[in-house]
Design an enzyme around this catalytic site. Structure first.
Site, short mmCIF file in Angstrom:
data_model
loop_
_atom_site.label_atom_id
_atom_site.label_comp_id
_atom_site.label_asym_id
_atom_site.label_seq_id
_atom_site.Cartn_x
_atom_site.Cartn_y
_atom_site.Cartn_z
N ASN A 84 1.64 -23.08 1.96
CA ASN A 84 2.15 -24.43 2.18
C ASN A 84 2.75 -24.52 3.59
OD1 ASN A 84 3.06 -27.09 1.67
ND2 ASN A 84 3.43 -26.59 -0.47
N HIS A 114 13.68 -3.23 12.90
CA HIS A 114 14.28 -2.54 14.04
C HIS A 114 15.13 -1.39 13.54
CE1 HIS A 114 13.04 -5.85 16.66
NE2 HIS A 114 13.34 -6.62 15.63
N GLY A 141 9.35 -21.75 -2.39
CA GLY A 141 9.70 -22.18 -1.05
C GLY A 141 10.90 -21.46 -0.47
N THR A 164 14.00 -7.70 -1.09
CA THR A 164 14.28 -6.50 -0.31
C THR A 164 13.71 -5.23 -0.95
OG1 THR A 164 16.41 -6.19 -1.41
CG2 THR A 164 16.40 -7.49 0.63
N LYS A 165 13.32 -5.34 -2.23
CA LYS A 165 12.78 -4.19 -2.96
C LYS A 165 11.54 -4.62 -3.73
CE LYS A 165 17.10 -1.64 -3.87
NZ LYS A 165 17.82 -1.80 -2.76
N ARG A 179 16.09 -10.09 -7.69
CA ARG A 179 16.09 -9.13 -8.80
C ARG A 179 15.32 -9.74 -9.95
NH1 ARG A 179 19.58 -10.98 -12.54
NH2 ARG A 179 21.20 -12.40 -11.85
#
Length: 185
Positions: A84, A114, A141, A164-165, A179
């Site tokens: 989208n 980084h 979104g 993040t996981k 989660r």
């Protein structure tokens, strides 16, 4: 001795200001500008631009401009995938998106990262980790997919989530950090 591009694609620290990489990003940026400036009724023009920008995508890909990426050549897309408005893919390393996956507006996919050590970061070197998104996934979104993440088949990521996981298959997951909320039937 490895080139900076070879280092980049193998997940090692590399210099993003390398001339070869800068030239490839410039090529992508010029194509992105053409895509984002094209009109809705210029279907064939958009198809031609996407064929050049995303050579590893199936031809039935649907991207709603504006769209942004670093290289385009490191994005691998299955059949009937939809992006989208305003999606961003930092494809320093491979980004794989499985068939029939739907990405909501403003979804951001970041392979680039980084060093955490400030001295190493100050050197200007960076690295990346690949991202894999399964088949039949829906990403809501403004979700952000962080470096190195895998999202399993048929899962749903709630809007605004920061992934993040890894997320397993067949779940609804949401939040910051994202989660698993529940299994999907």
């Amino acid at each position: 001795m490895k080139t900076e591009k070879e280092k980049m694609l193998s997940g090692e620290l590399y210099n993003a200001l390398d001339e070869e990489l800068a030239d490839e990003r410039l090529h992508a940026r010029l194509l992105i500008k053409e895509l984002n400036d094209s009109r809705e009724d210029e279907v064939q023009k958009r198809k031609g631009i996407l064929d050049d920008l995303l050579p590893n995508a199936r031809k039935d890909l649907w991207i709603q401009p504006p769209f942004y990426c670093d290289y385009g050549t490191n994005i691998y897309i299955g059949e009937k995938v939809f992006f989208n408005f305003s999606c961003v893919v930092l494809d320093v390393m491979p980004v794989t998106v499985g068939s029939r996956t739907v990405l909501g507006p403003n979804v951001q996919i970041y392979t680039a990262t980084h060093p955490l050590d400030f001295k190493e970061r100050a050197s200007g070197l960076e690295y990346a980790e690949p991202i894999n998104i399964g088949e039949d996934v829906w990403i809501g979104g403004s979700a952000i997919i962080c470096p190195g993440v895998t999202i399993g088949d048929r899962s749903v990521i709630g809007a605004g989530s920061v992934v993040t996981k890894d997320i397993p298959s067949d779940v609804f997951a949401a939040g910051n950090p994202c989660r698993v909320i529940r299994k999907l039937e």
